[in-house]
Design a protein around this motif. Structure first.
Motif, PDB file in Angstrom:
ATOM      1  N   ALA A 200      24.770 -46.948  21.312  1.00  0.00           N
ATOM      2  CA  ALA A 200      25.763 -47.782  20.506  1.00  0.00           C
ATOM      3  C   ALA A 200      25.541 -49.324  21.125  1.00  0.00           C
ATOM      4  N   ASN A 201      25.366 -49.478  22.140  1.00  0.00           N
ATOM      5  CA  ASN A 201      25.204 -50.609  22.946  1.00  0.00           C
ATOM      6  C   ASN A 201      23.903 -51.180  22.412  1.00  0.00           C
ATOM      7  N   SER A 202      22.879 -50.506  22.615  1.00  0.00           N
ATOM      8  CA  SER A 202      21.473 -51.006  22.362  1.00  0.00           C
ATOM      9  C   SER A 202      21.552 -51.410  20.902  1.00  0.00           C
ATOM     10  N   ALA A 203      22.141 -50.782  19.883  1.00  0.00           N
ATOM     11  CA  ALA A 203      22.191 -50.863  18.390  1.00  0.00           C
ATOM     12  C   ALA A 203      22.669 -52.246  18.173  1.00  0.00           C
ATOM     13  N   SER A 204      23.950 -52.536  19.033  1.00  0.00           N
ATOM     14  CA  SER A 204      24.669 -53.592  18.775  1.00  0.00           C
ATOM     15  C   SER A 204      23.680 -55.136  19.296  1.00  0.00           C
ATOM     16  N   HIS A 205      22.932 -54.785  20.290  1.00  0.00           N
ATOM     17  CA  HIS A 205      22.084 -55.754  20.797  1.00  0.00           C
ATOM     18  C   HIS A 205      21.016 -56.095  19.816  1.00  0.00           C
ATOM     19  N   ARG A 206      20.388 -55.140  19.049  1.00  0.00           N
ATOM     20  CA  ARG A 206      19.365 -55.472  18.413  1.00  0.00           C
ATOM     21  C   ARG A 206      19.921 -55.952  17.140  1.00  0.00           C
ATOM     22  N   ALA A 207      21.365 -55.702  16.675  1.00  0.00           N
ATOM     23  CA  ALA A 207      21.717 -56.635  15.539  1.00  0.00           C
ATOM     24  C   ALA A 207      21.867 -58.162  15.800  1.00  0.00           C
ATOM     25  N   MET A 208      21.888 -58.388  16.956  1.00  0.00           N
ATOM     26  CA  MET A 208      21.979 -59.833  17.527  1.00  0.00           C
ATOM     27  C   MET A 208      20.521 -60.361  17.594  1.00  0.00           C
ATOM     28  N   GLY A 209      19.400 -59.609  17.551  1.00  0.00           N
ATOM     29  CA  GLY A 209      18.090 -60.071  17.545  1.00  0.00           C
ATOM     30  C   GLY A 209      17.373 -59.681  18.844  1.00  0.00           C
ATOM     31  N   VAL A 210      18.232 -58.999  19.680  1.00  0.00           N
ATOM     32  CA  VAL A 210      17.599 -58.467  21.107  1.00  0.00           C
ATOM     33  C   VAL A 210      16.617 -57.352  20.984  1.00  0.00           C
ATOM     34  N   ASP A 211      15.506 -57.459  21.666  1.00  0.00           N
ATOM     35  CA  ASP A 211      14.463 -56.278  21.682  1.00  0.00           C
ATOM     36  C   ASP A 211      15.068 -55.408  22.653  1.00  0.00           C
ATOM     37  N   SER A 212      15.839 -54.307  22.016  1.00  0.00           N
ATOM     38  CA  SER A 212      16.377 -53.405  23.013  1.00  0.00           C
ATOM     39  C   SER A 212      16.100 -51.862  22.482  1.00  0.00           C
ATOM     40  N   ALA A 213      15.764 -50.933  23.636  1.00  0.00           N
ATOM     41  CA  ALA A 213      15.580 -49.684  23.244  1.00  0.00           C
ATOM     42  C   ALA A 213      16.069 -48.488  24.058  1.00  0.00           C
ATOM     43  N   VAL A 214      16.607 -47.336  23.568  1.00  0.00           N
ATOM     44  CA  VAL A 214      17.190 -46.658  24.370  1.00  0.00           C
ATOM     45  C   VAL A 214      16.081 -45.627  25.150  1.00  0.00           C
ATOM     46  N   LEU A 215      16.192 -45.303  26.576  1.00  0.00           N
ATOM     47  CA  LEU A 215      14.974 -44.584  27.262  1.00  0.00           C
ATOM     48  C   LEU A 215      15.721 -43.388  27.751  1.00  0.00           C
ATOM     49  N   HIS A 216      15.051 -42.193  27.696  1.00  0.00           N
ATOM     50  CA  HIS A 216      15.747 -41.194  28.712  1.00  0.00           C
ATOM     51  C   HIS A 216      14.843 -41.236  29.946  1.00  0.00           C
ATOM     52  N   ALA A 217      15.393 -40.426  30.999  1.00  0.00           N
ATOM     53  CA  ALA A 217      14.797 -40.186  32.018  1.00  0.00           C
ATOM     54  C   ALA A 217      13.246 -40.359  32.248  1.00  0.00           C
ATOM     55  N   ASP A 218      12.497 -39.563  31.410  1.00  0.00           N
ATOM     56  CA  ASP A 218      10.981 -39.699  31.237  1.00  0.00           C
ATOM     57  C   ASP A 218      10.598 -41.119  31.122  1.00  0.00           C
ATOM     58  N   GLY A 219      11.249 -41.731  30.083  1.00  0.00           N
ATOM     59  CA  GLY A 219      10.857 -43.056  29.639  1.00  0.00           C
ATOM     60  C   GLY A 219      11.196 -44.123  30.599  1.00  0.00           C
ATOM     61  N   ILE A 220      12.152 -43.962  31.456  1.00  0.00           N
ATOM     62  CA  ILE A 220      12.476 -44.921  32.459  1.00  0.00           C
ATOM     63  C   ILE A 220      11.341 -44.822  33.598  1.00  0.00           C
ATOM     64  N   ARG A 221      10.982 -43.550  34.138  1.00  0.00           N
ATOM     65  CA  ARG A 221      10.142 -43.080  34.807  1.00  0.00           C
ATOM     66  C   ARG A 221       8.561 -43.672  34.506  1.00  0.00           C
ATOM     67  N   ALA A 222       8.383 -43.507  33.079  1.00  0.00           N
ATOM     68  CA  ALA A 222       6.989 -43.855  32.664  1.00  0.00           C
ATOM     69  C   ALA A 222       6.867 -45.729  32.738  1.00  0.00           C
ATOM     70  N   LEU A 223       7.835 -46.375  32.613  1.00  0.00           N
ATOM     71  CA  LEU A 223       8.112 -47.804  32.608  1.00  0.00           C
ATOM     72  C   LEU A 223       7.910 -48.116  34.274  1.00  0.00           C
ATOM     73  N   PHE A 224       8.913 -47.462  35.086  1.00  0.00           N
ATOM     74  CA  PHE A 224       9.260 -48.045  36.280  1.00  0.00           C
ATOM     75  C   PHE A 224       9.175 -46.716  37.380  1.00  0.00           C
TER      76      PHE A 224
END
Length: 208
Positions: free
Chosen positions: A48-72
């Motif tokens: 919900a928070n990520s969607a509200s940020h995207r509505a403002m124009g922010v580039d925001s995405a939801v990550l699960h644990a695998d996605g977090i580990r892949a990036l960082f």
């Protein structure tokens, strides 16, 4: 709440990213990406928070644990979830304050360091000026930007500003060269902590 804070941060982002044109000089803004980590059971809140940020124009995405580990890969996660903003980062606090002060002085502002407000003079329901330990200043408008002490200043004119102040531990840790850069700005609600890079080889960490 959080949405108001997000709107303020997004408005600020434009200033930091275009600092030289808007303020002048350099504020030390570093684009590192920003990741907000929550326990797995808060997935719907993160979405919900990520969607509200995207509505403002922010580039925001939801990550699960695998996605977090892949990036960082240096972040120690198990089943956490996160909101990730690749365009976010941090500015240097000293350079930012100095830049605002320099721009203000160019427009005629006078800084009086160490001036503690002892009284705010009023007449007919309007402010007339302030009295300080370094003299009095007449002013038709007063901006209360006293931070943690703003409640105390507001009470000088019988206004109650609900500010709660607390202390928390902060410190600096060295980061090995083997950790991939850039190191992101991280708020880890799952671990009750936050951190961001400090220069090339350290992080500033805070425990909440």
């Amino acid at each position: 709440g959080l949405l108001a804070e997000a709107k303020l941060a997004w408005e600020s982002h434009g200033w930091f990213a275009d600092w030289d044109a808007r303020v002048g000089g350099d504020c030390g803004f570093t684009r590192t990406g920003f990741i907000w980590i929550e326990p797995a059971e808060r997935l719907e809140r993160v979405r919900a928070n990520s969607a509200s940020h995207r509505a403002m124009g922010v580039d925001s995405a939801v990550l699960h644990a695998d996605g977090i580990r892949a990036l960082f890969p240096a972040l120690d996660v198990t089943d956490e979830v996160a909101a990730y903003e690749p365009d976010s980062g941090y500015a240097d606090p000293f350079m930012t304050a100095a830049g605002f002060l320099s721009a203000a002085k160019q427009k005629g502002t006078r800084l009086v360091p160490g001036a503690r407000v002892s009284a705010i003079r009023t007449a007919g329901g309007r402010v007339e000026g302030v009295d300080t330990n370094r003299g009095s200043v007449d002013a038709p408008v007063i901006v209360n930007a006293a931070g943690a002490w703003a409640g105390r200043v507001a009470r000088l004119v019988d206004i109650e500003v609900p500010i709660t102040v607390w202390r928390h531990d902060t410190g600096y840790l060295g980061v090995p060269g083997s950790v991939a850069r850039p190191i992101p700005v991280v708020i880890d609600n799952a671990g009750s902590m936050y951190f961001r890079p400090e220069g090339a080889d350290m992080v500033l960490i805070g425990l909440e």
